[in-house]
Design an enzyme around this catalytic site. Sequence first.
Site, PDB file in Angstrom:
ATOM      1  CD  GLU A  78       0.099   6.526   6.224  1.00 42.73           C
ATOM      2  OE1 GLU A  78       1.240   6.525   6.665  1.00 42.73           O
ATOM      3  OE2 GLU A  78      -0.274   5.509   5.818  1.00 42.73           O
ATOM      4  CB  CYS A 117      -3.434   1.036  -2.519  1.00 45.09           C
ATOM      5  SG  CYS A 117      -3.382   2.618  -2.746  1.00 45.09           S
ATOM      6  CG  ASN A 118      -9.803   1.128  -2.157  1.00 40.32           C
ATOM      7  OD1 ASN A 118      -9.316   1.132  -0.841  1.00 40.32           O
ATOM      8  ND2 ASN A 118     -11.057   0.620  -2.819  1.00 40.32           N
ATOM      9  CB  THR A 119      -5.019   5.357  -5.021  1.00 40.34           C
ATOM     10  OG1 THR A 119      -5.968   6.188  -4.257  1.00 40.34           O
ATOM     11  CG2 THR A 119      -4.669   6.263  -5.970  1.00 40.34           C
ATOM     12  CB  CYS A 126      -9.359   4.932   1.514  1.00 44.52           C
ATOM     13  SG  CYS A 126      -7.757   5.111   1.901  1.00 44.52           S
ATOM     14  CG  HIS A 178      -4.913   4.684   5.004  1.00 44.55           C
ATOM     15  ND1 HIS A 178      -4.380   4.478   3.745  1.00 44.55           N
ATOM     16  CD2 HIS A 178      -3.724   5.286   5.725  1.00 44.55           C
ATOM     17  CE1 HIS A 178      -3.176   4.702   3.596  1.00 44.55           C
ATOM     18  NE2 HIS A 178      -2.726   4.955   4.940  1.00 44.55           N
ATOM     19  CG  ASP A 189      -1.656   1.122   1.311  1.00 44.73           C
ATOM     20  OD1 ASP A 189      -2.152   1.655   0.077  1.00 44.73           O
ATOM     21  OD2 ASP A 189      -2.315   1.606   2.550  1.00 44.73           O
ATOM     22  CB  SER A 190       0.168   4.734  -0.618  1.00 42.91           C
ATOM     23  OG  SER A 190      -0.841   5.014   0.099  1.00 42.91           O
ATOM     24  CE1 TYR A 198       2.318   5.228  -4.046  1.00 45.06           C
ATOM     25  CE2 TYR A 198       0.830   3.484  -4.184  1.00 45.06           C
ATOM     26  CZ  TYR A 198       1.908   3.854  -4.059  1.00 45.06           C
ATOM     27  OH  TYR A 198       2.968   2.694  -4.144  1.00 45.06           O
TER      28      TYR A 198
END
Length: 262
Positions: free
Chosen positions: A152, A74-76, A184, A186, A11-12, A43
């Site tokens: 984060e 990661c969705n993006t 997302c 997160h 993931d980012s 991202y």
Amino acid sequence: MADSAAIGIFDSGIGGLSVARAVRELLPDEQLIYVADSGHAPYGEKTDEYIYQRMQAITQHLVACGVKAIVVACNTATTAAIKELRAQYSLPIIGVEPGVKPAVLGSKTGVVGVLATPRTLLTPAFAHLAERYAGQAKIILQPCPHLVPMIERLELDCAALRKRVTGYIQPLLAQGADTLVLGCTHYNFIADVIADVAGPAVSIVRTETAVAKQLQQRLAQAQLLNSGAKIGADRFYTSGDAGLFNQQLLRLWPAVATALPL
């Protein structure tokens, strides 16, 4: 490919740890290798080309580690370039996408809100996903630009976070939404806060368990489920600040783990 090989997850940042936890719960005998690309996050501010370059670099690292499958947690990243990644590599590659389908099927009011990063909501892949179910329900897209940085920083339940969540959710509730999709990975770490702010009448749709089950199915089809005891400890890499990632792991991972530089 040996069935005892590890599963790669990336993931980012730390959002994909929620998916990794679901995989760990469902597949306790599998070894995991997790990569947090924090040095190149978020991202959401990057182009598809840049994201794909990072996906390639991380995948090359995981392949060099000998993984038998990869989860793009990661969705993006999934919406930006997973098709290109699958075209380049032959091992199973599983992505994540917002749970719009189960949300639409479960909504009683026919109004579904999708919480996601602005970048995810702008991708053609997500537009196609939303259009597929637009005839069955009113789908309201809510960009949430401030949540990932707060998560984060491990601001998982504070007044500032609740204020942001309230600001994003209230317009959806005002339009009759009875189901909210977490778009997302997160956001899985603040799902309880989102549910509390939304109220008991609103359903929250998460997808990390569905992703873990899809991974299990793909491994079973390829006869790659680990048939013996877990071999080796899970490994965690970051392209960012290892000290910060260690703090995040201490808070979010259910076992002792140490971050390694990518």
